[in-house]
Design an enzyme around this catalytic site. Structure first.
Site, PDB file in Angstrom:
ATOM      1  N   TYR A  28      -6.594 -13.127 -18.533  1.00 47.32           N
ATOM      2  CA  TYR A  28      -5.737 -14.005 -17.708  1.00 47.32           C
ATOM      3  C   TYR A  28      -6.509 -15.347 -17.420  1.00 47.32           C
ATOM      4  O   TYR A  28      -5.886 -16.413 -17.508  1.00 47.32           O
ATOM      5  CB  TYR A  28      -5.368 -13.358 -16.193  1.00 47.32           C
ATOM      6  CG  TYR A  28      -3.752 -12.814 -16.566  1.00 47.32           C
ATOM      7  CD1 TYR A  28      -3.908 -11.486 -17.247  1.00 47.32           C
ATOM      8  CD2 TYR A  28      -2.724 -13.201 -16.095  1.00 47.32           C
ATOM      9  CE1 TYR A  28      -2.529 -10.796 -17.382  1.00 47.32           C
ATOM     10  CE2 TYR A  28      -1.367 -12.535 -16.118  1.00 47.32           C
ATOM     11  CZ  TYR A  28      -1.494 -11.491 -16.839  1.00 47.32           C
ATOM     12  OH  TYR A  28      -0.273 -10.598 -17.087  1.00 47.32           O
TER      13      TYR A  28
ATOM     14  N   ASP B  48       0.987  -1.000   0.107  1.00 45.90           N
ATOM     15  CA  ASP B  48       0.022   0.076   0.031  1.00 45.90           C
ATOM     16  C   ASP B  48       0.999   1.339  -0.110  1.00 45.90           C
ATOM     17  O   ASP B  48       1.730   1.220   0.690  1.00 45.90           O
ATOM     18  CB  ASP B  48      -0.976  -0.006   1.226  1.00 45.90           C
ATOM     19  CG  ASP B  48      -2.279   0.803   1.165  1.00 45.90           C
ATOM     20  OD1 ASP B  48      -2.027   2.023   1.091  1.00 45.90           O
ATOM     21  OD2 ASP B  48      -3.309   0.294   1.046  1.00 45.90           O
TER      22      ASP B  48
ATOM     23  N   ARG C 288     -17.671   9.762   2.623  1.00 47.57           N
ATOM     24  CA  ARG C 288     -18.843   9.147   1.802  1.00 47.57           C
ATOM     25  C   ARG C 288     -20.298   9.440   2.845  1.00 47.57           C
ATOM     26  O   ARG C 288     -19.903   9.783   3.764  1.00 47.57           O
ATOM     27  CB  ARG C 288     -18.892   7.808   1.631  1.00 47.57           C
ATOM     28  CG  ARG C 288     -17.507   7.398   1.098  1.00 47.57           C
ATOM     29  CD  ARG C 288     -16.939   8.170  -0.123  1.00 47.57           C
ATOM     30  NE  ARG C 288     -18.042   8.028  -1.370  1.00 47.57           N
ATOM     31  CZ  ARG C 288     -17.712   7.456  -2.339  1.00 47.57           C
ATOM     32  NH1 ARG C 288     -16.703   6.390  -2.273  1.00 47.57           N
ATOM     33  NH2 ARG C 288     -18.700   7.093  -3.220  1.00 47.57           N
TER      34      ARG C 288
ATOM     35  N   TYR D 190     -11.326   6.345 -13.449  1.00 43.63           N
ATOM     36  CA  TYR D 190     -11.787   5.440 -12.714  1.00 43.63           C
ATOM     37  C   TYR D 190     -12.767   4.378 -13.396  1.00 43.63           C
ATOM     38  O   TYR D 190     -12.270   2.961 -13.140  1.00 43.63           O
ATOM     39  CB  TYR D 190     -12.350   5.927 -11.465  1.00 43.63           C
ATOM     40  CG  TYR D 190     -12.650   4.904 -10.115  1.00 43.63           C
ATOM     41  CD1 TYR D 190     -11.539   4.520  -9.587  1.00 43.63           C
ATOM     42  CD2 TYR D 190     -13.829   4.578 -10.137  1.00 43.63           C
ATOM     43  CE1 TYR D 190     -11.695   3.609  -8.396  1.00 43.63           C
ATOM     44  CE2 TYR D 190     -14.084   3.603  -8.859  1.00 43.63           C
ATOM     45  CZ  TYR D 190     -12.879   3.415  -8.035  1.00 43.63           C
ATOM     46  OH  TYR D 190     -13.321   2.421  -7.109  1.00 43.63           O
TER      47      TYR D 190
HETATM   48  N1  UDP Z   1     -24.910  13.003   0.042  1.00 40.07           N
HETATM   49  C1  UDP Z   1     -25.593  13.859   1.009  1.00 40.07           C
HETATM   50  N2  UDP Z   1     -24.714  14.630   1.657  1.00 40.07           N
HETATM   51  C2  UDP Z   1     -23.504  14.250   1.769  1.00 40.07           C
HETATM   52  C3  UDP Z   1     -22.783  13.235   1.266  1.00 40.07           C
HETATM   53  C4  UDP Z   1     -23.477  12.500   0.267  1.00 40.07           C
HETATM   54  O1  UDP Z   1     -26.684  13.924   0.770  1.00 40.07           O
HETATM   55  O2  UDP Z   1     -22.810  14.727   2.730  1.00 40.07           O
HETATM   56  C5  UDP Z   1     -25.558  12.038  -0.819  1.00 40.07           C
HETATM   57  C6  UDP Z   1     -25.166  12.101  -2.227  1.00 40.07           C
HETATM   58  O3  UDP Z   1     -25.749  13.262  -2.995  1.00 40.07           O
HETATM   59  C7  UDP Z   1     -25.682  10.550  -2.840  1.00 40.07           C
HETATM   60  C8  UDP Z   1     -25.650   9.841  -1.479  1.00 40.07           C
HETATM   61  O4  UDP Z   1     -25.561  10.693  -0.459  1.00 40.07           O
HETATM   62  O5  UDP Z   1     -26.817  10.920  -3.346  1.00 40.07           O
HETATM   63  C9  UDP Z   1     -24.385   9.045  -1.392  1.00 40.07           C
HETATM   64  O6  UDP Z   1     -23.268   9.752  -1.705  1.00 40.07           O
HETATM   65  P1  UDP Z   1     -21.709   8.885  -1.501  1.00 40.07           P
HETATM   66  O7  UDP Z   1     -20.781  10.130  -1.925  1.00 40.07           O
HETATM   67  O8  UDP Z   1     -21.645   8.382  -0.188  1.00 40.07           O
HETATM   68  O9  UDP Z   1     -21.769   7.887  -2.661  1.00 40.07           O
HETATM   69  P2  UDP Z   1     -22.114   7.600  -4.219  1.00 40.07           P
HETATM   70  O10 UDP Z   1     -23.147   6.572  -3.881  1.00 40.07           O
HETATM   71  O11 UDP Z   1     -22.964   8.814  -4.761  1.00 40.07           O
HETATM   72  O12 UDP Z   1     -20.961   7.215  -4.942  1.00 40.07           O
END
Ligand code: UDP
Length: 289
Positions: free
Chosen positions: A151, A29, A180, A137
């Site tokens: 592979y 890592d 998240r 990504y």
């Molecule tokens: N979200 C939110 N407030 C935050 C962070 C995320 O309302 O502070 C919402 C975001 O708009 C999305 C969902 O939560 O609809 C999940 O967001 P995340 O970034 O966790 O993951 P994603 O599934 O979008 O990649």
């Protein structure tokens, strides 16, 4: 058994490493995104990028998890992101091939891009912009899956692929460009700050607790039927983001309230991201060589 885990200091990787207690484990890592890792006793840590790692050592299982999964973070580091999911995958595949190991790869629900089929089954192929800002990504993860299957077909390497959907739990970063929704809400509630709901909060996600993902990963590594399989791994219980915010406030006993903000940059595509559920995820797979 002898395990090599790239990305073993990250969120999913560190939980997988914890579950491998009693085995001989080496973590590779570069610590570029990891924040809450302390290596369990006996685990060997090599501080290096996956794409630079080479060894003559042999392993029973090679698990490749090194990646930068947070959208804002990977858009700031598109080259590193694309390389860990291409050259990094190649390096790890080569270690597995020379060891005749099981190769376990964690891909992502993002291989679907703007999915038009939800819940998303394995036999749906996705809708991805190959040159957009997220392509470093999405496309590199898709390339990794293609290389892993190459592979499998050309060398008969024992490969097994996961696409985790919305996994949450301890050690998921809450800060800045890495945060998240679950970890952000929990930290906001514990600090007494408003919980930031983007949009009106009616968007949904299906969240999988990390222990359940680890359980699925260990089973995928162990069972013969998983050889050559690509599996969507997630929950099939949809939760509205506003309900999640209310639940976090309730469970933490916080005096925080909810603050509605315009859809933020961390919102992926506004769509739902749901896998068909742990039990329903063994379909749509390629044929053995
Ligand atoms: N979200 C939110 N407030 C935050 C962070 C995320 O309302 O502070 C919402 C975001 O708009 C999305 C969902 O939560 O609809 C999940 O967001 P995340 O970034 O966790 O993951 P994603 O599934 O979008 O990649």
């Amino acid at each position: 058994m002898k395990f090599l885990v790239s990305g073993g200091a990250g969120f999913l990787g560190s939980h997988l490493v914890d579950a491998l207690k009693g085995h001989d484990v080496t973590v590779v890592d570069d610590f570029s995104t990891s924040k809450y890792f302390s290596p369990p006793e006996g685990v060997q840590v090599v501080r290096q990028r996956a794409e630079e790692f080479q060894t003559s050592e042999k392993f029973d299982v090679v698990a490749h998890l090194a990646a930068r999964p947070s959208p804002e973070d990977y858009m700031e580091h598109p080259v590193d992101t694309a390389l860990s999911n291409s050259l990094g995958t190649y390096r790890m595949l080569e270690v597995a091939r020379k060891s005749d190991a099981v190769f376990f790869y964690t891909s992502t629900s993002e291989v679907y891009g703007k999915a038009s089929v939800v819940p998303t089954p394995e036999d749906y192929w996705g809708y991805v912009n190959p040159v957009g800002v997220r392509s470093c990504y999405d496309e590199s993860k898709r390339f990794s899956e293609a290389l892993v299957m190459a592979y499998y077909r050309q060398y008969g390497l024992d490969v097994r692929v996961h696409r985790p959907f919305n996994v949450y739990g301890p050690r998921l970063r809450e800060d800045g460009t890495y945060g998240r929704v679950v970890s952000r809400f929990v930290f906001q509630a514990l600090r007494g700050e408003p919980l930031t709901v983007f949009g009106d909060g009616t968007q949904t996600r299906a969240f999988l607790y990390v222990d359940d993902w680890v359980d699925a990963a260990l089973r995928t590594i162990r069972v013969d039927e998983a050889k050559g399989q690509v599996l969507n791994v997630g929950s099939d219980v949809e939760v509205r983001i506003l309900d999640l915010a209310k639940k976090v406030i309730e469970l933490t006993g916080s005096r925080s309230d909810v603050k509605f903000l315009p859809r933020g940059r961390t919102t992926r595509r506004g769509g739902r991201r749901t896998a068909p559920g742990l039990r329903g995820c063994w379909g749509g797979n390629p044929k053995p060589p």
